[in-house]
Design a protein around this motif. Structure first.
Motif, PDB file in Angstrom:
ATOM      1  N   SER A 113      12.841   1.671 -10.319  1.00  0.00           N
ATOM      2  CA  SER A 113      13.131   0.416  -9.644  1.00  0.00           C
ATOM      3  C   SER A 113      13.985  -0.541 -10.463  1.00  0.00           C
ATOM      4  N   ASN A 154       7.395   1.114 -15.161  1.00  0.00           N
ATOM      5  CA  ASN A 154       7.404   0.119 -14.094  1.00  0.00           C
ATOM      6  C   ASN A 154       6.131   0.204 -13.251  1.00  0.00           C
ATOM      7  N   ASN A 175       6.006  -1.802  -7.606  1.00  0.00           N
ATOM      8  CA  ASN A 175       7.470  -1.884  -7.603  1.00  0.00           C
ATOM      9  C   ASN A 175       8.092  -0.532  -7.285  1.00  0.00           C
TER      10      ASN A 175
END
Length: 497
Positions: free
Chosen positions: A217, A249, A253
């Motif tokens: 992301s 991440n 997300n």
């Protein structure tokens, strides 16, 4: 090309059999847009394999490899204070098995060994294929097949070992998101080869599910990644995409990003995504640090019960505790790293987070270590000196630049206790001679004020017995070839070896 807001990785690193990729936030070169269009046209000319399957059934049991590096370490170290936590929180979980060594004569049997064991256990194996030429664009996990023709043949041999049972194939981390080292034609050729690979796997094993590289992301935009995936044959020869492999991440997300990529592909009903949650329990490190950053944690345990029809599974593709290439050679299992990840993780990470954590988990391990990882001292530890240090140093330090590139470097530090008493809790200080700034560290906590650095233990490695040693490392920016020449340990001057 230097990626934005992060230091580029070392380009001259050795190429051990890597079991994880260095997913880097790379800038899309100007050629990407034109290649996407060329790739789309190319993908329509590639023969599709067997029809792709639907979602993984909820409740699918994933294969836990009894011969994984972490399982072998747990079995070999029953008395180590870190062992219970590593065993309970990492070794207990199914993780991907990486095929990263170019061994065309044995790969079929190597794959069959895994799939046969999984079938006997009634489980589904996760196999990560990592053999594409120019993988990692010459970074810490450089290597792969010598050329695409050899790669095509290797993949066919790989597919021949899959059999008729279900399997999950993570096809070439980095291969689609990271192409900065490739010319336009090389990128188009790679994408065509990936499409052929997906077709070959489906043809040999119709129940295999093939996922292509979706990046993550914080890398390419969803539309850019969708264009590249389309060029690599995702609409005809794959079952979906994977995200976040070897990265940090948050799950929320990554789920949103994967759905955006699927949306940019036109939301085809037969395509889904899987997310690597192996090390994202605390989210990403500050400053975009990607190579063995400290302060990370294991994330949601592997499962196909994601609660989202677009997401087939949360997987541990990158085995927690296996190095990225900074704390140790890429793919090497490091118990210190594994213990830190496991200790920082939530006590029960079986439920995937729906929103990013507002604060990092601080719950200590259920059974904190009572002895250091190394052999405990035979004499009681003494308190650090509070008076003027003796004239004869009780410590020596070895400082080695492990790798350096334009604007950055990694360094390894070994601290030896040359005194007659154990050191219980250590603080090592030095001053950089040039413009170095530490960006991330492993096996130590570092703080920096100007050029002065203080590195302290992490608790589990705080006791250094007389005659013993401990080590840590870090990644930094600046002139890596300029090394410090003086160190103090708890106020005592150390010799430099």
């Amino acid at each position: 090309m230097t990626p934005p807001d992060r230091t580029p990785p070392p380009t001259g690193a050795a190429a051990p059999p890597a079991r994880g990729s260095r997913l880097r936030k790379a800038m899309a070169l100007g050629l990407a847009t034109g290649l996407a269009a060329a790739g789309i046209a190319l993908s329509t000319q590639i023969t599709a394999g067997a029809a792709v399957q639907g979602s993984l059934p909820t409740g699918t049991q994933l294969f836990k490899d009894p011969n994984s590096q972490v399982a072998r370490w747990v079995a070999a170290n029953p008395g180590d204070s870190r062992q219970p936590v590593i065993s309970r929180r990492i070794a207990s979980q199914p993780q991907a098995i990486w095929f990263s060594n170019y061994s065309p004569s044995t790969v079929t049997n190597d794959v069959r060994t895994v799939t046969s064991a999984a079938a006997t256990a009634g489980q589904v194996p996760v196999l990560a294929v990592y053999e594409i030429p120019n993988r990692d664009c010459g970074g810490a996990s450089a290597g792969g097949a010598p050329d695409l023709a050899s790669y095509d043949a290797w993949v066919r041999s790989f597919a021949a070992g899959l059999g008729s049972g279900q399997s999950i194939i993570i096809l070439e981390p980095d291969s689609i998101a990271l192409t900065t080292c490739l010319s336009g034609q090389q990128q188009a050729d790679r994408f065509a080869s990936l499409s052929r690979a997906g077709a070959a796997i489906h043809a040999a094993s119709p129940n295999a599910k093939v996922y292509l590289d979706g990046g993550h992301s914080a890398w390419n935009s969803a539309s850019e990644q969708a264009n590249r995936l389309r060029s690599a044959g995702i609409l005809t020869n794959a079952d979906g995409l994977f995200t976040n492999v070897s990265n940090f991440n948050t799950t929320s997300n990554e789920v949103n990003f994967a759905k955006n990529v699927l949306g940019a592909l036109g939301n085809p009903a037969n395509l889904h995504a899987v997310v690597d949650t192996s090390r994202n329990g605390n989210g990403p490190a500050g400053g975009g640090a990607w190579c063995d950053p400290s302060g990370r944690a294991i994330g949601a345990y592997p499962t196909t019960n994601t609660g989202d029809p677009a997401i087939d599974a949360f997987l541990w593709v990158k085995p927690p505790g296996e190095a990225d290439g900074c704390a140790g050679a890429a793919g090497t299992f490091l118990p210190d790293v594994a213990y830190a990840l496991a200790s920082a993780g939530a006590s029960d990470p079986t439920t995937p987070p729906t929103t990013p954590p507002t604060t990092p988990p601080t719950t200590p391990p259920t059974t904190p270590p009572t002895t250091p990882p190394t052999t405990p001292p035979t004499t009681p530890p003494t308190t650090p000196p509070t008076s003027t240090p003796p004239a004869v140093a009780a410590c020596s330090v070895s400082y080695k630049v492990a790798s350096a590139w334009t604007g950055g470097f990694t360094a390894d530090v070994t601290l030896r206790n040359t005194g007659s008493s154990a050191v219980n809790g250590w603080s090592l200080k030095w001053t950089f001679p040039a413009d170095q700034q530490i960006t991330s560290a492993w096996n130590a906590k570092t703080t920096q004020s100007g050029a002065t650095v203080t590195a302290t233990d992490l608790g589990y490695n705080g006791t250094v017995p007389a005659g013993g040693s401990t080590g840590f490392g870090f990644q930094g920016t600046g002139t890596g070839t300029s090394s410090p020449t003086a160190f103090t340990l708890n106020g005592a001057v150390c010799t430099v070896s």
